[in-house]
Design a protein around this motif. Structure first.
Motif, PDB file in Angstrom:
ATOM      1  N   SER A 115       0.829  -1.218   0.000  1.00  0.00           N
ATOM      2  CA  SER A 115       0.000   0.000   0.000  1.00  0.00           C
ATOM      3  C   SER A 115       0.861   1.264   0.000  1.00  0.00           C
ATOM      4  CB  SER A 115      -0.996   0.005   1.149  1.00  0.00           C
ATOM      5  OG  SER A 115      -0.349  -0.058   2.377  1.00  0.00           O
ATOM      6  N   ALA A 116       1.976   1.256   0.714  1.00  0.00           N
ATOM      7  CA  ALA A 116       2.862   2.426   0.723  1.00  0.00           C
ATOM      8  C   ALA A 116       3.458   2.657  -0.666  1.00  0.00           C
ATOM      9  CB  ALA A 116       3.973   2.244   1.752  1.00  0.00           C
ATOM     10  N   ASP A 117       3.873   1.585  -1.321  1.00  0.00           N
ATOM     11  CA  ASP A 117       4.453   1.718  -2.661  1.00  0.00           C
ATOM     12  C   ASP A 117       3.396   2.156  -3.676  1.00  0.00           C
ATOM     13  OD1 ASP A 117       6.958   1.051  -1.735  1.00  0.00           O
ATOM     14  OD2 ASP A 117       6.856  -1.034  -2.376  1.00  0.00           O
ATOM     15  N   LYS A 118       2.191   1.644  -3.544  1.00  0.00           N
ATOM     16  CA  LYS A 118       1.113   2.063  -4.453  1.00  0.00           C
ATOM     17  C   LYS A 118       0.831   3.552  -4.294  1.00  0.00           C
ATOM     18  CE  LYS A 118      -1.689  -2.026  -5.326  1.00  0.00           C
ATOM     19  NZ  LYS A 118      -3.027  -2.606  -5.146  1.00  0.00           N
ATOM     20  N   SER A 119       0.731   4.015  -3.063  1.00  0.00           N
ATOM     21  CA  SER A 119       0.474   5.441  -2.820  1.00  0.00           C
ATOM     22  C   SER A 119       1.583   6.303  -3.412  1.00  0.00           C
ATOM     23  CB  SER A 119       0.369   5.720  -1.321  1.00  0.00           C
ATOM     24  OG  SER A 119      -0.727   5.066  -0.776  1.00  0.00           O
ATOM     25  N   PHE A 120       2.820   5.895  -3.171  1.00  0.00           N
ATOM     26  CA  PHE A 120       3.971   6.623  -3.702  1.00  0.00           C
ATOM     27  C   PHE A 120       3.923   6.672  -5.227  1.00  0.00           C
ATOM     28  CE2 PHE A 120       8.262   6.601  -5.452  1.00  0.00           C
ATOM     29  CZ  PHE A 120       8.814   7.731  -4.860  1.00  0.00           C
ATOM     30  N   LEU A 121       3.682   5.525  -5.854  1.00  0.00           N
ATOM     31  CA  LEU A 121       3.683   5.453  -7.315  1.00  0.00           C
ATOM     32  C   LEU A 121       2.494   6.194  -7.926  1.00  0.00           C
ATOM     33  CD1 LEU A 121       4.940   1.804  -7.796  1.00  0.00           C
ATOM     34  CD2 LEU A 121       6.186   3.921  -8.286  1.00  0.00           C
ATOM     35  N   LEU A 122       1.357   6.166  -7.264  1.00  0.00           N
ATOM     36  CA  LEU A 122       0.209   6.941  -7.761  1.00  0.00           C
ATOM     37  C   LEU A 122       0.535   8.431  -7.805  1.00  0.00           C
ATOM     38  CD1 LEU A 122      -2.851   5.151  -6.133  1.00  0.00           C
ATOM     39  CD2 LEU A 122      -2.401   5.432  -8.587  1.00  0.00           C
ATOM     40  N   ARG A 123       1.212   8.921  -6.771  1.00  0.00           N
ATOM     41  CA  ARG A 123       1.636  10.334  -6.768  1.00  0.00           C
ATOM     42  C   ARG A 123       2.591  10.594  -7.936  1.00  0.00           C
ATOM     43  NH1 ARG A 123       3.244   9.632  -1.643  1.00  0.00           N
ATOM     44  NH2 ARG A 123       5.354  10.313  -2.125  1.00  0.00           N
ATOM     45  N   LYS A 124       3.516   9.676  -8.153  1.00  0.00           N
ATOM     46  CA  LYS A 124       4.503   9.841  -9.226  1.00  0.00           C
ATOM     47  C   LYS A 124       3.851   9.781 -10.609  1.00  0.00           C
ATOM     48  CE  LYS A 124       8.384  10.541  -7.196  1.00  0.00           C
ATOM     49  NZ  LYS A 124       9.121  11.781  -7.431  1.00  0.00           N
ATOM     50  N   LEU A 125       2.820   8.965 -10.752  1.00  0.00           N
ATOM     51  CA  LEU A 125       2.123   8.879 -12.031  1.00  0.00           C
ATOM     52  C   LEU A 125       1.450  10.201 -12.390  1.00  0.00           C
ATOM     53  CD1 LEU A 125       0.515   5.321 -11.827  1.00  0.00           C
ATOM     54  CD2 LEU A 125       2.276   6.070 -13.450  1.00  0.00           C
ATOM     55  N   GLU A 126       1.038  10.945 -11.382  1.00  0.00           N
ATOM     56  CA  GLU A 126       0.368  12.223 -11.620  1.00  0.00           C
ATOM     57  C   GLU A 126       1.348  13.350 -11.937  1.00  0.00           C
ATOM     58  OE1 GLU A 126      -2.027  12.888  -8.153  1.00  0.00           O
ATOM     59  OE2 GLU A 126      -3.366  11.228  -8.632  1.00  0.00           O
ATOM     60  N   GLU A 127       2.598  13.196 -11.532  1.00  0.00           N
ATOM     61  CA  GLU A 127       3.610  14.232 -11.764  1.00  0.00           C
ATOM     62  C   GLU A 127       4.191  14.130 -13.167  1.00  0.00           C
ATOM     63  OE1 GLU A 127       6.742  13.889  -8.882  1.00  0.00           O
ATOM     64  OE2 GLU A 127       5.369  14.089  -7.194  1.00  0.00           O
ATOM     65  N   LYS A 128       4.572  15.267 -13.700  1.00  0.00           N
ATOM     66  CA  LYS A 128       5.332  15.311 -14.947  1.00  0.00           C
ATOM     67  C   LYS A 128       6.795  15.501 -14.552  1.00  0.00           C
ATOM     68  CE  LYS A 128       2.028  14.937 -17.863  1.00  0.00           C
ATOM     69  NZ  LYS A 128       1.845  13.609 -18.392  1.00  0.00           N
ATOM     70  N   ASP A 129       7.588  14.478 -14.802  1.00  0.00           N
ATOM     71  CA  ASP A 129       9.002  14.562 -14.445  1.00  0.00           C
ATOM     72  C   ASP A 129       9.835  13.697 -15.391  1.00  0.00           C
ATOM     73  OD1 ASP A 129       8.571  11.943 -13.586  1.00  0.00           O
ATOM     74  OD2 ASP A 129       8.584  12.451 -11.479  1.00  0.00           O
TER      75      ASP A 129
END
Length: 144
Positions: A115-129
């Motif tokens: 769940s921690a990794d999913k939350s982290f990756l969901l945030r990253k998916l929304e970012e443009k980087d």
């Protein structure tokens, strides 16, 4: 001049990471996995080492005895977890760990950070980087 050299180095690192990610996903059998591990195991990049440790964990499936399988898996797992502890914001490492956790049998008891990794990756998916090229793999290889 210094800014140009820094930009050039940054672009080389990004291109290098992309090729490592591609090679990792193309390693579909024992020989290709072993070749990848040998090629990249001396890297200084935490990102690259994360992919190496992931394939080292996968090597457990080629062992015959259950205790050998477990020993190989645990050794590489410790290395990956140590790497993540030192680089908690590295999107590649969190992606690798999520893939492993979602694919390993429950008996290995490696599901506690999903769940921690999913939350982290969901945030990253929304970012443009600069790691946006990884979004495709995250969506394809995880439950996100």
């Amino acid at each position: 001049m210094k800014i140009f050299l820094a930009l050039l180095l940054f672009l080389q690192v990004q291109t290098g990471e992309k090729s490592v990610v591609k090679a990792f996903h193309e390693a579909v059998d024992r020989k290709m996995e072993t070749t990848f591990i040998k090629q990249y195991r001396n890297s200084k990049s935490p990102t690259v080492l994360g992919y190496v440790y992931s394939l080292e964990m996968k090597q457990a499936k080629y062992k015959f005895f259950p205790w050998s399988k477990l020993a190989v898996f645990k050794k590489a797992k410790r290395k990956l977890e140590s790497l993540i502890a030192k680089n908690p914001e590295n999107v590649h490492l969190r992606y690798i760990r999520l893939v492993i956790q979602e694919q390993t049998p429950a008996i290995l008891n490696y599901k506690d950070k999903i769940s921690a990794d999913k939350s982290f990756l969901l945030r990253k998916l929304e970012e443009k980087d600069s790691s946006d090229y990884l979004d495709y793999y995250i969506k394809k290889n995880t439950s996100l």
